[in-house]
Design a protein around this motif. Structure first.
Motif, PDB file in Angstrom:
ATOM      1  N   GLU A  28       0.953  -1.217  -0.103  1.00 34.37           N
ATOM      2  CA  GLU A  28       0.003   0.061  -0.018  1.00 34.37           C
ATOM      3  C   GLU A  28       0.977   1.215  -0.065  1.00 34.37           C
ATOM      4  O   GLU A  28       0.498   2.212  -0.467  1.00 34.37           O
ATOM      5  CB  GLU A  28      -0.925  -0.080   1.173  1.00 34.37           C
ATOM      6  CG  GLU A  28      -2.205  -0.822   0.940  1.00 34.37           C
ATOM      7  CD  GLU A  28      -2.955  -1.244   2.061  1.00 34.37           C
ATOM      8  OE1 GLU A  28      -2.591  -0.666   3.398  1.00 34.37           O
ATOM      9  OE2 GLU A  28      -4.054  -1.996   1.913  1.00 34.37           O
ATOM     10  N   THR A  29       2.023   1.386   0.596  1.00 35.14           N
ATOM     11  CA  THR A  29       2.821   2.253   0.588  1.00 35.14           C
ATOM     12  C   THR A  29       3.567   2.564  -0.822  1.00 35.14           C
ATOM     13  O   THR A  29       3.836   3.765  -1.115  1.00 35.14           O
ATOM     14  CB  THR A  29       4.075   2.309   1.579  1.00 35.14           C
ATOM     15  OG1 THR A  29       5.134   1.458   1.312  1.00 35.14           O
ATOM     16  CG2 THR A  29       3.620   2.209   3.162  1.00 35.14           C
ATOM     17  N   ALA A  30       3.708   1.541  -1.470  1.00 36.41           N
ATOM     18  CA  ALA A  30       4.218   1.517  -3.064  1.00 36.41           C
ATOM     19  C   ALA A  30       3.089   2.368  -3.819  1.00 36.41           C
ATOM     20  O   ALA A  30       3.474   3.222  -4.459  1.00 36.41           O
ATOM     21  CB  ALA A  30       4.513   0.235  -3.436  1.00 36.41           C
ATOM     22  N   VAL A  31       1.962   1.763  -3.496  1.00 35.25           N
ATOM     23  CA  VAL A  31       0.861   2.424  -4.152  1.00 35.25           C
ATOM     24  C   VAL A  31       0.585   3.898  -3.981  1.00 35.25           C
ATOM     25  O   VAL A  31       0.706   4.779  -5.056  1.00 35.25           O
ATOM     26  CB  VAL A  31      -0.580   1.741  -4.027  1.00 35.25           C
ATOM     27  CG1 VAL A  31      -1.747   2.330  -4.814  1.00 35.25           C
ATOM     28  CG2 VAL A  31      -0.160   0.095  -4.683  1.00 35.25           C
ATOM     29  N   ALA A  32       0.881   4.154  -2.679  1.00 39.60           N
ATOM     30  CA  ALA A  32       0.544   5.709  -2.366  1.00 39.60           C
ATOM     31  C   ALA A  32       1.960   6.369  -2.833  1.00 39.60           C
ATOM     32  O   ALA A  32       1.717   7.599  -3.012  1.00 39.60           O
ATOM     33  CB  ALA A  32       0.673   5.654  -0.906  1.00 39.60           C
ATOM     34  N   ASN A  33       2.776   5.865  -3.387  1.00 41.17           N
ATOM     35  CA  ASN A  33       3.917   6.370  -3.983  1.00 41.17           C
ATOM     36  C   ASN A  33       3.824   6.562  -5.401  1.00 41.17           C
ATOM     37  O   ASN A  33       4.806   7.041  -6.343  1.00 41.17           O
ATOM     38  CB  ASN A  33       5.500   5.963  -3.594  1.00 41.17           C
ATOM     39  CG  ASN A  33       5.984   6.574  -2.163  1.00 41.17           C
ATOM     40  OD1 ASN A  33       6.792   7.296  -2.493  1.00 41.17           O
ATOM     41  ND2 ASN A  33       5.558   5.722  -1.138  1.00 41.17           N
ATOM     42  N   GLY A  34       2.842   6.158  -5.915  1.00 40.33           N
ATOM     43  CA  GLY A  34       2.513   6.129  -7.415  1.00 40.33           C
ATOM     44  C   GLY A  34       3.131   4.932  -7.965  1.00 40.33           C
ATOM     45  O   GLY A  34       3.180   4.918  -9.435  1.00 40.33           O
ATOM     46  N   ILE A  35       3.798   3.949  -7.241  1.00 41.59           N
ATOM     47  CA  ILE A  35       4.210   2.997  -8.098  1.00 41.59           C
ATOM     48  C   ILE A  35       3.469   1.868  -8.622  1.00 41.59           C
ATOM     49  O   ILE A  35       2.297   1.577  -8.039  1.00 41.59           O
ATOM     50  CB  ILE A  35       5.335   2.107  -6.869  1.00 41.59           C
ATOM     51  CG1 ILE A  35       6.507   3.229  -6.750  1.00 41.59           C
ATOM     52  CG2 ILE A  35       5.952   0.798  -7.664  1.00 41.59           C
ATOM     53  CD1 ILE A  35       7.022   2.604  -5.516  1.00 41.59           C
ATOM     54  N   THR A  36       3.623   1.503  -9.809  1.00 43.04           N
ATOM     55  CA  THR A  36       2.714   0.314 -10.296  1.00 43.04           C
ATOM     56  C   THR A  36       3.401  -0.867 -10.487  1.00 43.04           C
ATOM     57  O   THR A  36       2.602  -1.847 -10.472  1.00 43.04           O
ATOM     58  CB  THR A  36       2.305   0.968 -11.950  1.00 43.04           C
ATOM     59  OG1 THR A  36       3.363   1.232 -12.726  1.00 43.04           O
ATOM     60  CG2 THR A  36       1.513   2.152 -11.921  1.00 43.04           C
ATOM     61  N   HIS A  37       4.671  -1.023 -10.677  1.00 44.21           N
ATOM     62  CA  HIS A  37       5.357  -2.165 -10.889  1.00 44.21           C
ATOM     63  C   HIS A  37       6.584  -2.311 -10.015  1.00 44.21           C
ATOM     64  O   HIS A  37       7.278  -1.505  -9.700  1.00 44.21           O
ATOM     65  CB  HIS A  37       5.722  -2.321 -12.362  1.00 44.21           C
ATOM     66  CG  HIS A  37       4.867  -2.529 -13.361  1.00 44.21           C
ATOM     67  ND1 HIS A  37       4.015  -1.476 -13.717  1.00 44.21           N
ATOM     68  CD2 HIS A  37       4.309  -3.632 -14.199  1.00 44.21           C
ATOM     69  CE1 HIS A  37       3.200  -1.773 -14.507  1.00 44.21           C
ATOM     70  NE2 HIS A  37       3.207  -3.197 -14.980  1.00 44.21           N
ATOM     71  N   VAL A  38       6.599  -3.307  -9.157  1.00 38.97           N
ATOM     72  CA  VAL A  38       7.632  -3.431  -8.305  1.00 38.97           C
ATOM     73  C   VAL A  38       8.421  -4.782  -8.760  1.00 38.97           C
ATOM     74  O   VAL A  38       7.913  -5.932  -8.716  1.00 38.97           O
ATOM     75  CB  VAL A  38       7.007  -3.890  -6.885  1.00 38.97           C
ATOM     76  CG1 VAL A  38       7.849  -4.425  -5.868  1.00 38.97           C
ATOM     77  CG2 VAL A  38       6.702  -2.366  -6.363  1.00 38.97           C
ATOM     78  N   ILE A  39       9.687  -4.601  -8.914  1.00 39.54           N
ATOM     79  CA  ILE A  39      10.446  -5.915  -9.035  1.00 39.54           C
ATOM     80  C   ILE A  39      11.068  -6.311  -7.670  1.00 39.54           C
ATOM     81  O   ILE A  39      12.008  -5.537  -7.150  1.00 39.54           O
ATOM     82  CB  ILE A  39      11.769  -5.831 -10.062  1.00 39.54           C
ATOM     83  CG1 ILE A  39      11.172  -5.152 -11.390  1.00 39.54           C
ATOM     84  CG2 ILE A  39      12.437  -6.814 -10.287  1.00 39.54           C
ATOM     85  CD1 ILE A  39      12.079  -4.840 -12.487  1.00 39.54           C
ATOM     86  N   ALA A  40      10.494  -7.258  -7.091  1.00 43.87           N
ATOM     87  CA  ALA A  40      10.923  -7.804  -5.878  1.00 43.87           C
ATOM     88  C   ALA A  40      12.351  -8.527  -5.892  1.00 43.87           C
ATOM     89  O   ALA A  40      12.552  -9.162  -6.672  1.00 43.87           O
ATOM     90  CB  ALA A  40       9.991  -8.871  -5.372  1.00 43.87           C
ATOM     91  N   THR A  41      13.275  -7.898  -4.883  1.00 47.93           N
ATOM     92  CA  THR A  41      14.570  -8.340  -5.055  1.00 47.93           C
ATOM     93  C   THR A  41      15.177  -8.765  -3.529  1.00 47.93           C
ATOM     94  O   THR A  41      15.828  -7.990  -3.040  1.00 47.93           O
ATOM     95  CB  THR A  41      15.513  -7.185  -5.547  1.00 47.93           C
ATOM     96  OG1 THR A  41      15.315  -5.962  -4.788  1.00 47.93           O
ATOM     97  CG2 THR A  41      15.257  -6.809  -6.816  1.00 47.93           C
TER      98      THR A  41
END
Ligand SMILES: [Fe+2]
Length: 253
Positions: A28-41
């Motif tokens: 949810e914090t990613a979405v709040a930052n406007g992020i649409t795609h996350v490459i999990a590392t």
């Protein structure tokens, strides 16, 4: 589209979220930052955590399913933050994977306290086989802070640099922030990424970091970093701005 190329969002694999609930809060914090795609590392081969390709794929699949169920608009892709080692190239057939499984970019972690002499050979070997190495948070490496010409040398020899968003917004102290800015000024930074681990303590800070870059540098830099992250997702080759050399062994801020 906004892509984050370095974070620890997958639960239970490393020092990221301990549970699915925590991973969803982090998402949810990613979405709040406007992020649409996350490459999990998740960390791999760093002496504490081993997360071979298959483990990452299974965890990403299960988190994607849960995100869909919860209607959280975020897509997880697979990657690893791999601690540098000699046989990396051979392992790309099995336990190692490229970012977003695009076959191109690799996220590499260097030791913080000493310079591994074989790094130039590994960089060459990877590039010769068509891979593009990205070195994570160089601002944390003491030997790079002391020898900035070495940063230039690494980039000149084909490595790309990724700075943490938290460093730019000052969460890691003034010295690291100044060093990161110095690297940007010398065109030695190619990506800003979150390195997010926890929804409260180490969240996605991409939005604030890009605002900071816009204020201290320009919106062209923001566009450059965002576009570069998209290239990683798509597995396409990016065009780095030519790096600017430091005076040899400069330690100035
Ligand atoms: Fe990381």
């Amino acid at each position: 589209m906004l892509v984050d190329i370095h974070n620890h969002i997958l639960p239970g694999l490393d020092d990221g979220p301990e549970s699915l609930e925590e991973a969803l809060l982090l998402a949810e914090t990613a979405v709040a930052n406007g992020i649409t795609h996350v490459i999990a590392t998740p960390h791999h081969r760093n002496r504490k955590y081993d997360n071979p390709a298959l483990a990452v794929k299974l965890a990403a699949k299960s988190l994607n399913e849960e995100l869909l169920k919860q209607s959280i608009p975020l897509h997880i892709l697979c990657g690893q933050e791999t601690y540098f080692y000699n046989e990396m190239l051979q392992d790309l057939d099995g336990n190692l994977m490229t970012l977003g499984e695009s076959g191109k970019y690799l996220l590499l972690e260097l030791p913080t306290n000493y310079f591994p002499a074989f790094i130039f050979d590994i960089l060459l070997e990877l590039q010769f086989s068509g891979y593009i190495p990205i070195i994570v948070h160089p601002e944390r490496c003491e030997f790079l802070k002391r020898d900035r010409q070495l940063c230039y040398e690494l980039v000149r020899r084909g490595a790309l640099f990724q700075i943490n968003a938290s460093t730019l917004v000052g969460e890691n102290g003034l010295t690291m922030q100044r060093f990161a800015k110095h690297l940007i000024k010398h065109n030695l930074v190619h990506f800003i990424a979150s390195d997010a681990h926890h929804y409260k303590n180490r969240p996605f800070l991409i939005k604030s970091a890009y605002k900071y870059i816009q204020k201290k540098f320009s919106s062209q830099y923001v566009t450059y970093f965002m576009e570069n992250a998209k290239h990683v997702l798509e597995g396409s080759v990016l065009q780095p701005i030519p790096p600017i050399s430091f005076k040899k062994n400069s330690t100035k801020h």
